[in-house]
Write a protein that holds these residues in place. Sequence first.
Motif, PDB file in Angstrom:
ATOM      1  N   GLU A 157       0.814  -1.217   0.000  1.00 26.18           N
ATOM      2  CA  GLU A 157       0.000   0.000   0.000  1.00 26.18           C
ATOM      3  C   GLU A 157       0.849   1.270   0.000  1.00 26.18           C
ATOM      4  OE1 GLU A 157      -3.341   0.268  -0.165  1.00 26.18           O
ATOM      5  OE2 GLU A 157      -3.460  -1.902  -0.432  1.00 26.18           O
ATOM      6  N   LEU A 158       2.107   1.148   0.355  1.00 26.04           N
ATOM      7  CA  LEU A 158       3.066   2.246   0.285  1.00 26.04           C
ATOM      8  C   LEU A 158       4.250   1.811  -0.538  1.00 26.04           C
ATOM      9  CD1 LEU A 158       3.144   3.536   3.991  1.00 26.04           C
ATOM     10  CD2 LEU A 158       2.197   4.741   2.016  1.00 26.04           C
ATOM     11  N   ARG A 159       4.877   2.771  -1.174  1.00 24.60           N
ATOM     12  CA  ARG A 159       6.075   2.455  -1.954  1.00 24.60           C
ATOM     13  C   ARG A 159       7.156   1.892  -1.045  1.00 24.60           C
ATOM     14  NH1 ARG A 159       6.183   7.924  -4.223  1.00 24.60           N
ATOM     15  NH2 ARG A 159       8.281   7.986  -3.345  1.00 24.60           N
ATOM     16  N   SER A 160       7.926   0.956  -1.555  1.00 22.84           N
ATOM     17  CA  SER A 160       8.957   0.304  -0.751  1.00 22.84           C
ATOM     18  C   SER A 160      10.121   1.235  -0.435  1.00 22.84           C
ATOM     19  CB  SER A 160       9.475  -0.943  -1.474  1.00 22.84           C
ATOM     20  OG  SER A 160      10.027  -0.597  -2.743  1.00 22.84           O
ATOM     21  N   ASP A 161      10.276   2.314  -1.201  1.00 25.95           N
ATOM     22  CA  ASP A 161      11.392   3.228  -0.970  1.00 25.95           C
ATOM     23  C   ASP A 161      11.009   4.422  -0.084  1.00 25.95           C
ATOM     24  OD1 ASP A 161       9.704   4.490  -2.752  1.00 25.95           O
ATOM     25  OD2 ASP A 161      11.314   5.237  -4.058  1.00 25.95           O
ATOM     26  N   VAL A 162       9.856   4.334   0.582  1.00 25.64           N
ATOM     27  CA  VAL A 162       9.411   5.433   1.451  1.00 25.64           C
ATOM     28  C   VAL A 162      10.406   5.635   2.589  1.00 25.64           C
ATOM     29  CG1 VAL A 162       7.704   6.003   3.224  1.00 25.64           C
ATOM     30  CG2 VAL A 162       6.951   5.339   0.956  1.00 25.64           C
ATOM     31  N   ASP A 163      10.759   6.888   2.844  1.00 30.54           N
ATOM     32  CA  ASP A 163      11.603   7.248   3.992  1.00 30.54           C
ATOM     33  C   ASP A 163      10.684   7.341   5.215  1.00 30.54           C
ATOM     34  OD1 ASP A 163      13.027   8.641   5.984  1.00 30.54           O
ATOM     35  OD2 ASP A 163      14.296   9.629   4.483  1.00 30.54           O
ATOM     36  N   ILE A 164      10.735   6.329   6.066  1.00 27.73           N
ATOM     37  CA  ILE A 164       9.796   6.236   7.182  1.00 27.73           C
ATOM     38  C   ILE A 164       9.959   7.389   8.163  1.00 27.73           C
ATOM     39  CG2 ILE A 164       9.225   4.871   9.235  1.00 27.73           C
ATOM     40  CD1 ILE A 164       9.522   2.373   7.543  1.00 27.73           C
TER      41      ILE A 164
END
Length: 207
Positions: A157-164
């Motif tokens: 549901e979120l891009r895998s490269d998201v900066d958490i």
Amino acid sequence: MTSTARTDGAQPTDDRKAPGRPRSARADEAITEAMLDLLAEGSSFEALTIEAVAARAGVGKATIYRRWPNKESMLVDAIARLKGDPPVPPGTSLREDLVTMLRPVGALRSTRAGQIMPCLIPELRRSPELQAVFQRAMEPRREALRKVLRYWIERGELRSDVDIELMQAMLAGPLLAKNVLFWNPDLPREGLPERLVDAVLAGIGVR
């Protein structure tokens, strides 16, 4: 020799009471509540003393020092009590989980935490030690939000490269600025967590 009862009206202090979990829990609560009361009334953390907390809580200083080595360690527990446990997301959707996590931040101004946090901000800027205390107290809530983000990354549901870490700042930062710093009175508080989540997800969600 027969002992005599006290005639001065004084009651035994908590220091003399027999140990026991319920009684210790009550003392802990009284002490942390006393500290929060003093902060909410405008006392700065720098000016706050163990003596003042003990007097407000109705305990001796020794009772406090048996539980905490200093007022900094007391503040960690006091902030944790003030904030309460992190909210539990329903797990039904990414949007609803994020809104659930942000609602307590959005309601901060009308809470006891909203009274206390502005009083701590000058102290946080001046004191690296207090800043470290504050970060330790806030970390459980940040970790709870990290878990939500990781959960929905794993489910696509979120891009895998998201900066958490950056996403946390993007979500919580505007709410803190609004409710702690009273920034931008033209931005309505009602529905703000939902609007923030929708705006952020429009940019980082999987299309």
